[in-house]
Scaffold this motif. Structure first.
Motif, short mmCIF file in Angstrom:
data_model
loop_
_atom_site.label_atom_id
_atom_site.label_comp_id
_atom_site.label_asym_id
_atom_site.label_seq_id
_atom_site.Cartn_x
_atom_site.Cartn_y
_atom_site.Cartn_z
N GLY A 14 56.57 -0.65 67.07
CA GLY A 14 56.48 0.54 67.90
C GLY A 14 55.72 1.64 67.19
N LEU A 15 55.93 1.74 65.89
CA LEU A 15 55.16 2.68 65.08
C LEU A 15 53.69 2.29 65.11
N ASP A 16 53.41 1.01 64.94
CA ASP A 16 52.02 0.55 64.94
C ASP A 16 51.34 0.83 66.28
N ALA A 17 52.04 0.58 67.39
CA ALA A 17 51.47 0.84 68.71
C ALA A 17 51.18 2.33 68.89
N ALA A 18 52.11 3.17 68.47
CA ALA A 18 51.92 4.62 68.60
C ALA A 18 50.78 5.10 67.69
N LEU A 19 50.68 4.55 66.49
CA LEU A 19 49.57 4.92 65.60
C LEU A 19 48.23 4.54 66.22
N LEU A 20 48.17 3.36 66.84
CA LEU A 20 46.93 2.95 67.50
C LEU A 20 46.56 3.96 68.58
N ALA A 21 47.55 4.37 69.37
CA ALA A 21 47.29 5.33 70.45
C ALA A 21 46.83 6.68 69.92
N THR A 22 47.36 7.11 68.78
CA THR A 22 46.95 8.41 68.24
C THR A 22 45.60 8.34 67.55
N ARG A 23 45.21 7.17 67.09
CA ARG A 23 43.95 7.04 66.35
C ARG A 23 42.76 6.72 67.25
N VAL A 24 43.00 6.00 68.33
CA VAL A 24 41.92 5.69 69.28
C VAL A 24 42.43 5.90 70.71
N PRO A 25 42.80 7.13 71.05
CA PRO A 25 43.42 7.38 72.35
C PRO A 25 42.52 7.06 73.54
N ASP A 26 41.22 7.09 73.35
CA ASP A 26 40.31 6.77 74.44
C ASP A 26 40.33 5.28 74.78
N VAL A 28 43.38 3.47 74.57
CA VAL A 28 44.78 3.10 74.83
C VAL A 28 45.29 3.91 76.02
N PRO A 29 45.15 3.38 77.24
CA PRO A 29 45.62 4.13 78.40
C PRO A 29 47.15 4.13 78.55
N ASP A 30 47.80 3.14 78.00
CA ASP A 30 49.25 3.01 78.08
C ASP A 30 49.75 2.32 76.82
N LEU A 31 50.98 2.67 76.42
CA LEU A 31 51.62 1.93 75.36
C LEU A 31 53.12 1.92 75.61
N ALA A 32 53.75 0.86 75.15
CA ALA A 32 55.20 0.72 75.33
C ALA A 32 55.83 0.41 73.99
#
Length: 186
Positions: A14-26, A28-32
């Motif tokens: 979950g940390l990894d998914a959130a880090l991905l979203a914060t680093r390349v938000p364009d 990652v339209p959704d994350l769970a």
């Protein structure tokens, strides 16, 4: 390049998914995230590190900051390895951007595992009105029919961890995927 990701993360994933979203938000339209271990050691009271016994802390330190636990030493750089992995403050800011991701949090408030509080993450991602509109929160309690737990339920004789095959994880797909697919087409 140009790929879109919709990560799902379980526990520290979950940390990894959130880090991905914060680093390349364009991208990652959704994350769970499911029962996320989202704070390895940044918070002085509610991080995974602070909630563990000394043996587990030593193990975490070896993996997160191999040069040793220098978080209390003088100098801002000594916390970098932990702070660089702290998504709590950044995630809401990223979600609040016009094309920021939608965030799906599935967790249990009284999880038998010792994890950071799902309520703290919920409050963080809802701290900005534009982010709150993109936050989809499911925080249950152990024993609820759709509890999303990290560890095995107390009444499970086989002590099976819930994981991505749990009833709750599968159930969440029923309301998450139609939303994601509908919005992916637009």
């Amino acid at each position: 390049f140009g790929d879109i990701f919709i990560p799902e993360g379980y526990s520290t994933g979950g940390l990894d998914a959130a880090l991905l979203a914060t680093r390349v938000p364009d991208r990652v339209p959704d994350l769970a995230v499911f029962y996320p271990n989202y704070d390895l050691g940044a918070d002085a009271y509610d991080s995974y590190y602070e909630r563990q016994d000394k043996n587990m802390r030593a193990s975490i330190t070896t993996r997160v900051q191999p040069s040793g636990d220098v978080r209390n030493a003088v100098g801002a750089g000594n916390r970098d390895q932990y702070v660089a992995r702290n998504v709590v403050d950044a995630l809401a800011q990223v979600m609040a951007t016009p094309n920021g991701p939608h965030f799906w949090l599935m967790a249990t408030s009284d999880d038998p595992e010792i994890l950071p509080s799902p309520e703290r993450l919920r409050d963080a991602v809802q701290s900005i009105p534009e982010a709150k509109a993109k936050a989809h929160i499911h925080i249950s309690k152990v024993g609820d029919p759709y509890a999303v737990i990290h560890g095995p339920a107390a009444d499970d004789p086989n002590k099976v961890k819930a994981g991505n095959n749990s009833t709750a994880a599968i159930y969440s797909e029923r309301y998450r995927y139609p939303f994601i697919l509908k919005n992916a087409a637009s």
